[in-house]
Design an enzyme around this catalytic site. Structure first.
Site, short mmCIF file in Angstrom:
data_model
loop_
_atom_site.label_atom_id
_atom_site.label_comp_id
_atom_site.label_asym_id
_atom_site.label_seq_id
_atom_site.Cartn_x
_atom_site.Cartn_y
_atom_site.Cartn_z
N HIS A 21 15.78 15.30 72.38
CA HIS A 21 15.98 14.86 70.99
C HIS A 21 15.15 15.71 70.02
O HIS A 21 15.70 16.22 69.03
CB HIS A 21 15.57 13.38 70.87
CG HIS A 21 15.74 12.83 69.49
ND1 HIS A 21 16.88 12.20 69.08
CD2 HIS A 21 14.89 12.82 68.42
CE1 HIS A 21 16.75 11.82 67.82
NE2 HIS A 21 15.54 12.18 67.39
N GLU A 22 13.88 15.85 70.32
CA GLU A 22 13.02 16.61 69.40
C GLU A 22 13.36 18.09 69.39
O GLU A 22 13.21 18.76 68.36
CB GLU A 22 11.55 16.40 69.78
CG GLU A 22 11.06 14.96 69.70
CD GLU A 22 11.31 14.33 68.34
OE1 GLU A 22 11.35 15.06 67.34
OE2 GLU A 22 11.48 13.09 68.29
N HIS A 25 15.93 18.76 66.71
CA HIS A 25 15.32 18.93 65.38
C HIS A 25 14.65 20.31 65.27
O HIS A 25 14.82 21.03 64.29
CB HIS A 25 14.26 17.85 65.14
CG HIS A 25 14.81 16.46 65.03
ND1 HIS A 25 15.85 16.12 64.19
CD2 HIS A 25 14.43 15.30 65.64
CE1 HIS A 25 16.10 14.83 64.29
NE2 HIS A 25 15.25 14.30 65.16
#
Length: 453
Positions: A21-22, A25
């Site tokens: 997920h990170e 980003h």
């Protein structure tokens, strides 16, 4: 040992999915020219730290593996040197900021597709959907389901395993309607049976779906046949032998081991008249149950276990493998289906039609992680995929502090032509924190209630 496996599997799963997920980003931020100051997996005290790259980005693995974050250069958080102003997150166009924010959940969905794809390539293992017992008066009984029925289809969906039976029944049942199920009877006939799933609250109540329908899956120990008999136990003293088939108890015919167990448990310290078949001939035995305390309840026990048909158990296992291209298509399809199903169930939770006790917390997730890891790679990949898409969906909810909350701010900014004020954002942050805290409290409460029974 089981506890350690669960903890290890949980840490690996959450750590991997948070990283995915990170990284979404991080990757898009870098492509948009934003300076990334820190990439952290976990919160709290750093266990591992490294500074690298032209921007001297700090990479961290922290002690609490329940999340993570990517810290970007931002004037709202600290002073920014003039030369770095073009690389500050808050200086980017609204469309770039939206792309950076949405990249995290997108990475989770892509990971789910990849995990499901690999699962289909490795091979999907399941259990043949053969009916064991049907509870009298249940929804399945009203629909005409019988022992030894094999579920072939739920309307237009093929169901080679119990997992797919449950998944498709839940999906169709969310429409609160009657659902057609094709079965092959013990006699070999193919018959359509109609399940009345109009009561959505019953379908979404706490507990396993098959239990709510009144179906017990056939198991290799379903037959009422004695296996191991403990020496000096009540069954051995009564003359029970390995291989004895139970015909009746106290004049009541039995067709399954589960029915026998229920009868014995309900009669602690009582004398039972048991008729068994031994070497083709009926034998009558007198058996007195022991009294045993279980979670504060008195139950009957006889110190005997069912016969396990190992050949039948192997025959019930089904494993299907697919080629890479078909696996990719199935991975995309399964991710879409599970995402839609998750959203529909979440909506039923909001409207109160689904039981709030279905919300699982870290303890339950750790338990599922451990079980799936023990079962095998295919089951663990399925677990990872489901949790990953759940993280993606939850993060897209329009709740302040989540990615979806930031996207909501940016939509407002596009409409009004200027950013949302910092005061409004601060209020939203507080509201979001309260909402997340309430959700986590409920999840932990459900976990502890499950532990306490």
């Amino acid at each position: 040992m089981t506890f350690l496996i669960s903890v290890l599997a949980f840490v690996v799963a959450i750590g991997l999915l948070v990283t995915v997920h990170e990284f979404g980003h991080y990757w898009v931020a870098r492509r948009c020219g934003v300076k990334v100051l820190r990439f952290s997996v976990g919160f709290g005290r750093p266990l591992w730290r490294r500074v690298a790259g032209r921007d001297r980005t700090e990479y961290v693995i922290a002690a609490i593996p329940l999340g993570g974050y990517v810290k970007m250069l931002d004037e709202r958080e600290e002073p920014v040197a003039d030369k770095d102003l073009p690389r500050a997150f808050n200086r980017q166009s609204v469309w770039r900021r939206m792309a950076i924010v949405i990249a995290g959940p997108t990475a989770n969905f892509l990971f789910a597709i990849a995990a499901f794809t690999l699962m289909f390539i490795v091979g999907v293992t399941g259990v043949k959907p053969l009916v064991g017992e049907v509870m009298p008066g249940s929804l399945a009984d009203q629909a005409g389901f019988e022992r030894q029925d094999e579920v072939l289809r739920v309307e237009d969906q093929s169901t080679p395993t119990w997992e797919l039976v449950a998944l498709n029944l839940l999906e169709k049942g969310l429409d609160a309607r009657e659902v057609e199920v094709l079965v092959r009877t013990a006699g070999g006939q193919e018959v359509w049976r109609t399940l009345d799933l109009t009561d959505r609250r019953q379908l979404l109540a706490d507990g396993a779906l098959l239990d709510k329908l009144g179906i017990e899956a056939w198991r290799p120990w379903s037959e009422p046949v004695f296996g191991e008999v403990l020496a000096e136990g009540p069954a051995a003293r009564a003359g029970v032998q390995t291989g004895d088939r139970i015909l009746s108890v106290d004049g009541v015919s039995l067709s399954s081991w589960a029915a026998w167990v229920d009868h014995v448990r309900a009669r602690p310290g009582e004398t039972l008249e048991v008729r068994v078949e031994r070497d083709g001939s009926p034998v009558t035995l007198t058996l007195q149950t022991e009294v045993h305390e279980e979670e504060g309840e008195r139950i009957g026990r006889i110190s005997a276990w069912p016969h396990v048909d190992n050949e039948a158990a192997e025959a019930m296992q089904r494993q299907v493998r697919y080629g890479p291209f078909q696996a990719i298509a199935l991975g995309v399809e399964r991710t879409w289906d599970m995402s839609v199903l998750t959203l529909r169930v979440m909506w039923r939770l909001i409207t109160g039609e689904a039981a709030a006790s279905n919300i699982a917390g870290p303890v339950s997730i750790a338990e599922y992680a451990g079980v799936s890891a023990v079962i095998g790679l295919s089951a663990f990949l399925s677990f990872l995929a489901i949790v990953s898409l759940s993280l993606g969906i939850i993060n897209l909810l329009p709740v302040p502090i989540l990615d979806g909350g930031h996207l909501l701010y940016y939509v407002v900014e596009i409409i009004k032509g200027s950013p949302v004020s910092q005061t409004a954002e601060a209020i939203g942050q507080r509201i979001g924190l309260v909402m997340i805290a309430m959700l986590m409290t409920l999840a932990f409460y459900n976990d502890f209630m499950r532990i306490l029974g």
